[in-house]
Write a protein that holds these residues in place. Structure first.
Motif, short mmCIF file in Angstrom:
data_model
loop_
_atom_site.label_atom_id
_atom_site.label_comp_id
_atom_site.label_asym_id
_atom_site.label_seq_id
_atom_site.Cartn_x
_atom_site.Cartn_y
_atom_site.Cartn_z
N LEU A 11 0.77 -1.33 -0.10
CA LEU A 11 0.15 0.20 0.02
C LEU A 11 0.91 1.16 -0.08
CD1 LEU A 11 -2.82 1.04 0.24
CD2 LEU A 11 -2.79 0.82 2.62
N GLU A 12 1.94 1.24 0.93
CA GLU A 12 2.89 2.43 0.72
C GLU A 12 3.38 2.56 -0.52
OE1 GLU A 12 5.37 1.20 4.04
OE2 GLU A 12 4.77 3.04 5.16
N GLN A 13 3.86 1.25 -1.36
CA GLN A 13 4.38 1.56 -2.54
C GLN A 13 3.44 2.19 -3.61
OE1 GLN A 13 7.65 1.04 -3.40
NE2 GLN A 13 6.94 2.22 -5.19
N LEU A 14 1.97 1.85 -3.62
CA LEU A 14 0.93 2.41 -4.50
C LEU A 14 1.01 3.95 -4.17
CD1 LEU A 14 -1.86 -0.29 -3.96
CD2 LEU A 14 -0.37 0.16 -5.99
N ALA A 15 1.15 4.25 -2.96
CA ALA A 15 1.26 5.55 -2.54
C ALA A 15 2.51 6.52 -3.10
CB ALA A 15 1.22 6.00 -0.96
#
Length: 89
Positions: free
Chosen positions: A45-49
């Motif tokens: 999820l952090e990578q998507l952000a």
């Protein structure tokens, strides 16, 4: 999708009729059996952000402290995806 009646109730009781405070009209759950699984999901999820695909608005970590009835614990992440406010549990 959160039900209409529950959404209205939450807006009335929790947000003093301010509909803009409702953060979970669309939601999904990801079930993880281990802490490494939870960490991997959060890192994704952090990578998507970081890639600009989602915007993380809020994180509620309910893994800390006492578990709810039945031992339930979760992390709720409120995001914006394609202009929609969504909650990932």
């Amino acid at each position: 999708m959160k039900g209409l009646e529950r959404s209205r109730e939450k807006i009335r009781l929790d947000y003093d009729e301010d509909v803009s405070q409702l953060k979970d009209p669309l939601r999904c759950s990801i079930i993880c059996n281990t802490m490494p699984d939870i960490c991997a999901c959060f890192e994704a999820l952090e990578q998507l952000a970081a890639d600009g695909i989602v915007v993380i608005l809020q994180i509620k970590n309910r893994l800390r402290g006492e578990a709810a009835a039945g031992g339930y614990r979760d992390i709720n992440v409120t995001i914006i995806f394609e202009g929609l406010v969504c909650e990932i549990q």
